[in-house]
Each structure stands twice: as structure tokens, then as C-alpha cells.
Scaffold this active site. Structure first.
Site, mmCIF file in Angstrom:
data_model
loop_
_atom_site.group_PDB
_atom_site.id
_atom_site.type_symbol
_atom_site.label_atom_id
_atom_site.label_comp_id
_atom_site.label_asym_id
_atom_site.label_seq_id
_atom_site.Cartn_x
_atom_site.Cartn_y
_atom_site.Cartn_z
ATOM 1 N N CYS A 1 6.591 -8.125 -7.105
ATOM 2 C CA CYS A 1 6.347 -6.924 -6.198
ATOM 3 C C CYS A 1 7.588 -6.070 -5.984
ATOM 4 O O CYS A 1 7.636 -4.947 -5.789
ATOM 5 C CB CYS A 1 5.421 -7.520 -4.850
ATOM 6 S SG CYS A 1 6.461 -8.530 -3.879
ATOM 7 N N GLU B 1 2.007 -6.956 2.990
ATOM 8 C CA GLU B 1 2.849 -6.587 1.606
ATOM 9 C C GLU B 1 2.279 -6.281 0.432
ATOM 10 O O GLU B 1 1.797 -6.988 -0.350
ATOM 11 C CB GLU B 1 3.928 -8.162 1.635
ATOM 12 C CG GLU B 1 5.124 -7.875 0.969
ATOM 13 C CD GLU B 1 5.148 -8.107 -0.458
ATOM 14 O OE1 GLU B 1 4.894 -6.909 -1.292
ATOM 15 O OE2 GLU B 1 5.385 -9.211 -0.797
#
Length: 294
Positions: free
Chosen positions: A101, A67
Site C-alpha cells: 500500500c 487504511e
């Protein structure tokens, strides 16, 4: 520290060795990602580090879930109720001071409502109290480290030098610490560093568009593909636009919401593999098919 405490609690009831914590710098990560007896690595962090892990893991072809970085785009559709969505856009762009993020990091607004949106977001930004999080009046904390602080400053300066208009913030707070106010930068577009690069900090660039097709093209003109969002009153159009965005997750009239029961993962340079939901659990398994002739 919260992760360490969680593992301490888990080890009060789990058999010894089920859950372990290893702390260290890059050499620890290199050892784990290249070790022959480790079958799976899950990593959350920058794209360059994810690429290094993938290279290390290639020797053993170990399974990976990565990720990685994101530069999430949001499109505000023509006719949207700016007053009702501005706060949601601000909160999801500046969650954890933009240091998330899947935070909203690029905003595309139709030219008919562009100035209204810029002003609404600037007003919300100007109302924030930047300071020590231990003080009850503080609503906006610091940037996490010196390097990121310098990057945010550099990106805003570059935007201004290339015709960008700062409508709120834009100047580091005086005094000790890496405090930078929530900053709204208008009149920038793709090709400007603050739009093209993941700022991972308290800056939101806003770009005007003429047609929805143009907005989708600009949103997809990015090497990252973690998340994206569409904001507007026409939910049918929003759904149509959402399906055109090149990213792992698309929210409508929301952003950044990650749920344990919903799969989450990036496309393009934002990673590979899935976290959460049934698909995320299956990432930790190895499929085996048994054929038995009767």
C-alpha cells in the site's frame, strides 16, 4: 496462513474468546461492518471496499480505522546524488513487487537529472531475476492474481499508446504464472493512467519537472494521500518540501518504512484513523470525561 498460526499460538495462553478468526468472503465483512454489537472495525484494503464498510457502519456509527489505497509520490530534488539514492528508490518502489500500500508509486525528477535517474533505475531493474521465489537465484517474484496482472499489463500498454517510453521491462515473462518484470516507464505525467491510478504492481512511472513548486503540485494532484517522500542532499529544502505534501506520512531519503512506535495513517481517499504508536492505541478506546462538583 501466518495470521492463522499467530492466533493459534495466542490462544494457547489467552482465555477462550479473547482472539478469534472468522474467514469468509464479502458477506462476512458486510455482516461485521453492519453488526450492532461490534463497536470498532479496522480494515486494510482498497478504497471502494473501505467506502462500503463506512456506509455499512453508518447505521450504528461504529468507530472505524481505514487504511486504504495509496498512490505515493516521490520527489527527487535538484542536485541529488542519483547514484546514492537510485537503489533506495528502486527497492521502496518495488518492495513485494510493488504490491504494498505504501510503496513508492510515482517518481518526479528534475529535468537536469531526469535521464540519469531513468537509466540508473533501468539498470537496476534489468539486473533482477524474475521467477519462482523458491529458487535461490530469484530476486523478483510474481503478481499475486490474474486481475492485477491484467491491470498492470493494461496500464503499461496505455502509457506506451500515450507517448510513454519503456526503459526497462514492459513485457510479461513467458511461461506459466503471473510474472511481470520490474518496469520503468518514462515520459509520462499526470493525466496518464499509470500515473493517476494505483498500479499496485511492478511498474514505476517517472515524470520530469522544471521547478520544485511544479513537482509539489503534481505530487498533490491525486485523490490519494497515504505516503510520500522527498529525496535529496539539501535536508533543509527536503524538510520544507515534505511539509507541503498532502499525505499522512512523508519520508526523507527513504520510503515505505512503517514502525510500530510511529503513527501511520492516510489522508484524502487513503483512509481515516491512525495505526501504531500511542495515537494508534488510543483509536481502540472511547474517551469519557467525568466532571465532579466538589
Amino acid at each position: 496462513m501466518n495470521t492463522l498460526r499467530l492466533v493459534e499460538i495466542m490462544n494457547e495462553v489467552l482465555p477462550k474468546g479473547v482472539v478469534n478468526v472468522v474467514l469468509g468472503e464479502a458477506e462476512i465483512g458486510n455482516a461485521i461492518s453492519s453488526h450492532a454489537n461490534i463497536n470498532k472495525v479496522i480494515f486494510t484494503g482498497s478504497t471502494p471496499t473501505g467506502q462500503k464498510i463506512m456506509a455499512n457502519a453508518s447505521n450504528t456509527l461504529k468507530r472505524l480505522t481505514l487504511e486504504l489505497g495509496g498512490n505515493d509520490a516521490a520527489i527527487v530534488l535538484p542536485g541529488a546524488d542519483i547514484g546514492s539514492i537510485a537503489e533506495g528508490i528502486f527497492n521502496t518502489a518495488f518492495i513485494n513487487m510493488g504490491q504494498t500500500c505504501a510503496a513508492l508509486k510515482r517518481l518526479y525528477v528534475h529535468e537536469s537529472q531526469y535521464e540519469e535517474m531513468c537509466q540508473k533505475l533501468a539498470d537496476i531493474a534489468a539486473s533482477q531475476v524474475v521467477g519462482n521465489g523458491l529458487e535461490s537465484t530469484t530476486t523478483f517474484g510474481p503478481i499475486q492474481n490474474a486481475n492485477q496482472y491484467r491491470l498492470v499489463t493494461e496500464l503499461v500498454e496505455d502509457a506506451v499508446n500515450n507517448g510513454g517510453r519503456v526503459v526497462s521491462g514492459g513485457k510479461a515473462s513467458s511461461g506459466k504464472g503471473y510474472f511481470y518484470p520490474p518496469t520503468i516507464v518514462a515520459d509520462v505525467s499526470n493525466g496518464t493512467r499509470v500515473v493517476d491510478e494505483e498500479q499496485f504492481g511492478p511498474v514505476l512511472p517517472i515524470t520530469s519537472y522544471s521547478t520544485v513548486e511544479q513537482a509539489v503540485a503534481m505530487a498533490n494532484d491525486c485523490k490519494f494521500g497515504l505516503g510520500g517522500s522527498v529525496w535529496g542532499s539539501d535536508l533543509e529544502l527536503a524538510s520544507t518540501v515534505a511539509k507541503q505534501l498532502e499525505c499522512g506520512t512523508v519520508w526523507i531519503n527513504n520510503h515505505s518504512e512503517v514502525l510500530p512506535n510511529a503513527p501511520f495513517g492516510g489522508s484524502k481517499m487513503s483512509g481515516l484513523g491512525i495505526e501504531f504508536g500511542l495515537k494508534g492505541l488510543l483509536e481502540y478506546t472511547q474517551l469519557q470525561v467525568i466532571h465532579s462538583k466538589k
